[in-house]
Design a protein around this motif. Structure first.
Motif, PDB file in Angstrom:
ATOM      1  N   ILE A  54      15.174 -45.521 -36.991  1.00 28.10           N
ATOM      2  CA  ILE A  54      13.837 -45.622 -36.445  1.00 28.10           C
ATOM      3  C   ILE A  54      13.961 -45.366 -34.952  1.00 28.10           C
ATOM      4  O   ILE A  54      14.858 -45.899 -34.302  1.00 28.10           O
ATOM      5  CB  ILE A  54      13.263 -47.034 -36.693  1.00 28.10           C
ATOM      6  N   ASN A  55      13.062 -44.528 -34.439  1.00 29.45           N
ATOM      7  CA  ASN A  55      13.191 -44.208 -33.020  1.00 29.45           C
ATOM      8  C   ASN A  55      11.960 -44.589 -32.218  1.00 29.45           C
ATOM      9  O   ASN A  55      10.892 -44.825 -32.768  1.00 29.45           O
ATOM     10  CB  ASN A  55      13.531 -42.728 -32.843  1.00 29.45           C
ATOM     11  N   LEU A  56      12.148 -44.653 -30.915  1.00 30.28           N
ATOM     12  CA  LEU A  56      11.076 -45.026 -30.004  1.00 30.28           C
ATOM     13  C   LEU A  56      11.058 -44.043 -28.857  1.00 30.28           C
ATOM     14  O   LEU A  56      12.102 -43.491 -28.492  1.00 30.28           O
ATOM     15  CB  LEU A  56      11.340 -46.399 -29.376  1.00 30.28           C
ATOM     16  N   ALA A  57       9.863 -43.890 -28.260  1.00 28.94           N
ATOM     17  CA  ALA A  57       9.738 -43.032 -27.089  1.00 28.94           C
ATOM     18  C   ALA A  57       9.953 -43.879 -25.841  1.00 28.94           C
ATOM     19  O   ALA A  57       9.270 -44.881 -25.630  1.00 28.94           O
ATOM     20  CB  ALA A  57       8.361 -42.377 -27.066  1.00 28.94           C
ATOM     21  N   LEU A  58      10.916 -43.461 -25.027  1.00 30.29           N
ATOM     22  CA  LEU A  58      11.229 -44.134 -23.769  1.00 30.29           C
ATOM     23  C   LEU A  58      10.629 -43.301 -22.644  1.00 30.29           C
ATOM     24  O   LEU A  58      10.872 -42.103 -22.562  1.00 30.29           O
ATOM     25  CB  LEU A  58      12.750 -44.228 -23.624  1.00 30.29           C
ATOM     26  N   ALA A  59       9.836 -43.943 -21.789  1.00 34.45           N
ATOM     27  CA  ALA A  59       9.220 -43.234 -20.670  1.00 34.45           C
ATOM     28  C   ALA A  59       9.769 -43.794 -19.360  1.00 34.45           C
ATOM     29  O   ALA A  59      10.661 -44.641 -19.353  1.00 34.45           O
ATOM     30  CB  ALA A  59       7.702 -43.354 -20.752  1.00 34.45           C
ATOM     31  N   GLU A  60       9.219 -43.323 -18.229  1.00 36.43           N
ATOM     32  CA  GLU A  60       9.776 -43.647 -16.919  1.00 36.43           C
ATOM     33  C   GLU A  60       9.865 -45.153 -16.666  1.00 36.43           C
ATOM     34  O   GLU A  60      10.852 -45.643 -16.132  1.00 36.43           O
ATOM     35  CB  GLU A  60       8.934 -42.961 -15.828  1.00 36.43           C
ATOM     36  N   LEU A 101       4.898 -31.525 -15.610  1.00 41.37           N
ATOM     37  CA  LEU A 101       4.895 -30.261 -14.890  1.00 41.37           C
ATOM     38  C   LEU A 101       6.132 -29.444 -15.218  1.00 41.37           C
ATOM     39  O   LEU A 101       6.092 -28.227 -15.247  1.00 41.37           O
ATOM     40  CB  LEU A 101       4.831 -30.517 -13.387  1.00 41.37           C
ATOM     41  N   ASP A 102       7.258 -30.134 -15.423  1.00 43.25           N
ATOM     42  CA  ASP A 102       8.524 -29.453 -15.710  1.00 43.25           C
ATOM     43  C   ASP A 102       9.442 -30.430 -16.447  1.00 43.25           C
ATOM     44  O   ASP A 102       9.009 -31.519 -16.826  1.00 43.25           O
ATOM     45  CB  ASP A 102       9.171 -28.956 -14.414  1.00 43.25           C
ATOM     46  N   ASP A 103      10.734 -30.054 -16.603  1.00 44.03           N
ATOM     47  CA  ASP A 103      11.641 -30.892 -17.400  1.00 44.03           C
ATOM     48  C   ASP A 103      12.039 -32.187 -16.701  1.00 44.03           C
ATOM     49  O   ASP A 103      12.798 -32.988 -17.263  1.00 44.03           O
ATOM     50  CB  ASP A 103      12.890 -30.099 -17.803  1.00 44.03           C
ATOM     51  N   SER A 104      11.541 -32.434 -15.478  1.00 44.67           N
ATOM     52  CA  SER A 104      11.757 -33.760 -14.892  1.00 44.67           C
ATOM     53  C   SER A 104      10.705 -34.733 -15.424  1.00 44.67           C
ATOM     54  O   SER A 104      10.828 -35.938 -15.238  1.00 44.67           O
ATOM     55  CB  SER A 104      11.712 -33.697 -13.362  1.00 44.67           C
ATOM     56  N   GLU A 105       9.666 -34.208 -16.053  1.00 43.20           N
ATOM     57  CA  GLU A 105       8.625 -35.064 -16.629  1.00 43.20           C
ATOM     58  C   GLU A 105       8.631 -34.930 -18.147  1.00 43.20           C
ATOM     59  O   GLU A 105       7.860 -34.156 -18.722  1.00 43.20           O
ATOM     60  CB  GLU A 105       7.256 -34.712 -16.043  1.00 43.20           C
ATOM     61  N   VAL A 106       9.532 -35.684 -18.770  1.00 40.59           N
ATOM     62  CA  VAL A 106       9.659 -35.657 -20.230  1.00 40.59           C
ATOM     63  C   VAL A 106       9.775 -37.106 -20.707  1.00 40.59           C
ATOM     64  O   VAL A 106      10.135 -37.990 -19.927  1.00 40.59           O
ATOM     65  CB  VAL A 106      10.919 -34.880 -20.680  1.00 40.59           C
ATOM     66  N   MET A 421       0.481 -40.391 -15.242  1.00 41.45           N
ATOM     67  CA  MET A 421       0.568 -41.676 -14.523  1.00 41.45           C
ATOM     68  C   MET A 421       1.250 -42.738 -15.386  1.00 41.45           C
ATOM     69  O   MET A 421       2.101 -43.489 -14.919  1.00 41.45           O
ATOM     70  CB  MET A 421      -0.829 -42.169 -14.120  1.00 41.45           C
ATOM     71  N   VAL A 422       0.859 -42.793 -16.673  1.00 39.10           N
ATOM     72  CA  VAL A 422       1.398 -43.820 -17.571  1.00 39.10           C
ATOM     73  C   VAL A 422       2.867 -43.541 -17.895  1.00 39.10           C
ATOM     74  O   VAL A 422       3.685 -44.458 -17.909  1.00 39.10           O
ATOM     75  CB  VAL A 422       0.549 -43.894 -18.870  1.00 39.10           C
ATOM     76  N   SER A 423       3.193 -42.279 -18.139  1.00 33.49           N
ATOM     77  CA  SER A 423       4.515 -41.972 -18.698  1.00 33.49           C
ATOM     78  C   SER A 423       5.566 -41.617 -17.661  1.00 33.49           C
ATOM     79  O   SER A 423       6.758 -41.809 -17.910  1.00 33.49           O
ATOM     80  CB  SER A 423       4.399 -40.808 -19.685  1.00 33.49           C
ATOM     81  N   PHE A 424       5.134 -41.076 -16.514  1.00 32.92           N
ATOM     82  CA  PHE A 424       6.128 -40.559 -15.562  1.00 32.92           C
ATOM     83  C   PHE A 424       6.108 -41.262 -14.215  1.00 32.92           C
ATOM     84  O   PHE A 424       6.766 -40.808 -13.272  1.00 32.92           O
ATOM     85  CB  PHE A 424       5.936 -39.043 -15.377  1.00 32.92           C
ATOM     86  N   THR A 425       5.335 -42.329 -14.069  1.00 33.32           N
ATOM     87  CA  THR A 425       5.363 -43.120 -12.836  1.00 33.32           C
ATOM     88  C   THR A 425       5.451 -44.587 -13.240  1.00 33.32           C
ATOM     89  O   THR A 425       5.338 -44.925 -14.424  1.00 33.32           O
ATOM     90  CB  THR A 425       4.083 -42.944 -11.982  1.00 33.32           C
ATOM     91  N   SER A 426       5.634 -45.453 -12.239  1.00 30.28           N
ATOM     92  CA  SER A 426       5.536 -46.892 -12.482  1.00 30.28           C
ATOM     93  C   SER A 426       4.294 -47.443 -11.791  1.00 30.28           C
ATOM     94  O   SER A 426       4.235 -48.631 -11.477  1.00 30.28           O
ATOM     95  CB  SER A 426       6.802 -47.603 -11.990  1.00 30.28           C
ATOM     96  N   LEU A 427       3.283 -46.585 -11.557  1.00 32.06           N
ATOM     97  CA  LEU A 427       2.014 -47.094 -11.017  1.00 32.06           C
ATOM     98  C   LEU A 427       1.503 -48.164 -11.973  1.00 32.06           C
ATOM     99  O   LEU A 427       1.593 -47.992 -13.189  1.00 32.06           O
ATOM    100  CB  LEU A 427       0.984 -45.960 -10.923  1.00 32.06           C
ATOM    101  N   PRO A 428       0.957 -49.282 -11.444  1.00 33.80           N
ATOM    102  CA  PRO A 428       0.495 -50.338 -12.355  1.00 33.80           C
ATOM    103  C   PRO A 428      -0.498 -49.782 -13.386  1.00 33.80           C
ATOM    104  O   PRO A 428      -1.367 -48.978 -13.050  1.00 33.80           O
ATOM    105  CB  PRO A 428      -0.186 -51.329 -11.404  1.00 33.80           C
ATOM    106  N   TYR A 429      -0.347 -50.241 -14.640  1.00 35.17           N
ATOM    107  CA  TYR A 429      -1.227 -49.750 -15.711  1.00 35.17           C
ATOM    108  C   TYR A 429      -2.707 -49.919 -15.347  1.00 35.17           C
ATOM    109  O   TYR A 429      -3.533 -49.072 -15.680  1.00 35.17           O
ATOM    110  CB  TYR A 429      -0.969 -50.524 -16.999  1.00 35.17           C
TER     111      TYR A 429
END
Ligand code: FAD
Ligand code: 8R5
Length: 476
Positions: A54-60, A101-106, A421-429
């Motif tokens: 079972i897998n999970l998506a890990l974001a920033e 925007l590019d492969d730094s944002e995955v 914003m949600v996936s590639f930053t740590s800006l508060p939700y």
């Protein structure tokens, strides 16, 4: 971060799942004496229950928490990068919508079992004491004693004065706290459930035979994926959908999300593998063709339920606090449950590190800081179901995406999509939610009466964005 020799007093963590094992690592690294009690047997000895991948998506945000613990590189080594959504239309055609925007944002697909084992090893290395086959069954808060039960229902007691509840959505610590005082618990069922299926790795004989690993006879993993490995696959069908996430071994975990009841289609109208197969033949023919064990999978895995859990209070004075799913279980559609729980763990470890002698004020501040954010990700996760199952194929949604891309290019200091914003930053939700509302209102106003992007003056639109939306906060 190195472990600190100074003793900071004892903390007791309930649950050694994803959040509990990370929190144990962070607190032991900060010099606390950490005891962890976990209901299940040690997965490093007994394997994971069910043994399925079972897998999970890990974001920033989750990755950032792992960086704080010094574990990011080890996790990344086991992960599969996902660049965007691969949308599968009903006719079998596909279209990749990039997330960033590019492969730094995955985002990255990681194995739950592999990640949990890595975190348990890290917790022990940092000095935590882990107890398996030890389910919390009762708490005497006045005496500071907990009761634990093993698989044979043998009970034992343990002194525990500061309890940190990481025991998941069905938290036993939460139930014990609710016997002392109301926590204002509210559970909102989604009315939709999910069932897990699998697209296995293709056998090497079916993969193209141009490359192989010398000496092993086996092929590079990339050859074994039956569909594009570097994407989160979505089959959007309006009121329901399938998704698939890649595993490093070459297989995909497929999840069907569907209403529980109601007219065709719902889980109620698909009582057996035969009816489910007919439904897949109609709606997900390309995926079905890649699932040779469809009937066995359908019968083997029960329907999982989805709900959002809200609590008014996360703590009982300075004696106990809840975090992760135990405090705020959410629906999965933004792939943020673990990521949010990992943010909790870093926040709580930092606050306890600052004031180890005043848990009551630490717990109160933790709740005060985190609850607006976890309420926000709960709301955004519900919203993303509509977007994934329906919106990704909707012309107005696609037009908005085109406009968002143009505004990102022309006014990047003032415009960032909610997903980024949600996936590639740590800006508060909570900030992400509010900002998304403002950006969406402005985009709707720019698109009023328009159906094509070339009907919008993009330079004028970008000027309006810069004039009407404050710049985004600096990102580190
Ligand atoms: P859990 O990981 O559930 O851990 C709780 C632990 O407590 C378990 O080990 C359990 O055995 C133990 N426990 C329970 N009761 C007791 C007791 N009485 N005594 C002692 N121990 C106890 N999130 C994402 O960010 N991205 C994703 O892509 C994603 N995909 C998901 C896919 C699935 C199928 C599911 C179900 C969830 C997914 N999530 C995802 C959500 C994520 O799994 C949770 O948010 C995360 O696991 C929460 O961590 P936790 O430690 O709070 O709870
Ligand atoms: N959780 C995910 C996303 C967002 C994808 C996008 C969505 C399965 C039970 Cl449903 C779902 C996402 O917007 O394009 N990122 O990560 C993970 C998701 O579901 C997980 C695997 C899941 C609970 C079953």
């Amino acid at each position: 971060m190195k472990s600190r020799p100074v003793e900071r007093g004892e903390v007791t963590i309930i649950g050694a799942g994803l959040v509990g094992s990370l929190l144990a690592t962070l607190l032991a690294q900060r010099g606390f004496a950490v005891e962890v009690f976990e209901r299940r047997p040690d997965p490093r000895v007994h394997g994971f229950l069910g043994g399925r991948s079972i897998n999970l998506a890990l974001a920033e945000r989750g990755l950032n928490a792992l960086r704080v613990a010094g574990l990011a590189d080890a996790v990344l080594a086991q992960a599969v990068m996902m660049r965007g959504r691969m949308v599968h239309a009903i006719d079998g055609s596909t279209n990749l919508q990039r997330y960033g925007l590019d492969d730094s944002e995955v985002i990255r697909s990681v194995s739950r079992g592999g990640l949990n084992i890595l975190l348990l090893d890290a917790a022990e290395r940092a000095g935590s004491k882990l107890h398996f086959d030890a389910a919390l069954t009762a708490v005497d808060f006045a005496r500071g004693m907990i009761t634990l039960s093993d698989h044979a229902a043998t009970m034992r007691s343990h002194a525990a004065h500061m309890l940190l509840g990481c025991d998941g959505a069905g938290s036993a610590l939460r139930a014990a706290m609710m016997k002392e005082t109301g926590l204002g618990e509210r559970v909102e069922p989604l009315g939709h459930g999910y069932r897990e299926l699998e697209i296995p790795a293709v056998s090497p004989s079916r993969a193209p035979d141009n490359i192989s690993i010398p000496g092993t006879g086996s092929r590079p993993t990339a050859d074994r994926f039956a569909i594009e490995p570097h994407a989160l696959h979505i089959w959007p069908r309006g009121h329901y959908m399938c998704i698939a996430l890649p595993n490093a071994e070459g297989n995909f975990t497929v999840t069907l999300f569907l209403p529980n009841d109601g007219p065709h289609p719902s889980f109620a109208t698909l009582p057996d593998a035969e009816s489910a197969r007919a439904f897949f033949t109609e709606q997900f023919a390309d995926a079905l063709a890649l699932m040779p064990a469809f009937d066995e999978d359908w019968n083997a895995h029960p329907v999982g339920q989805l709900a959002t859990l809200y609590l008014d209070r996360w703590h009982l004075g300075g004696r106990a606090v809840l975090l992760g799913d135990a405090a705020h279980a959410i629906v999965p559609f933004h792939g943020q449950g673990m990521n949010a729980g990992f943010e909790d763990a870093v926040e709580l470890a930092n606050l306890l590190d600052e004031r180890p002698d005043d848990p009551e004020s630490v717990f109160a501040r933790f709740q005060q800081q985190r609850k607006p954010d976890t309420d926000a990700i709960a709301a955004m996760s519900l919203g993303n179901y509509i977007e994934m199952r329906d919106g990704v194929a909707d012309p107005h949604y696609l037009l908005k995406r085109e406009l968002a891309a143009a505004l990102t290019e022309r006014a990047s200091a003032h415009f960032m999509s909610r997903y980024r914003m949600v996936s590639f930053t740590s800006l508060p939700y909570a900030y992400c939610l509010q900002r998304d509302r403002e950006q969406t209102a402005l985009m709707e106003s720019l698109l009023r009466g328009r159906t094509r992007i070339d009907e919008v003056d993009l330079d004028a639109a970008a000027a309006r964005v810069r004039a009407e939306l404050p710049p985004l906060p600096p990102l580190d």
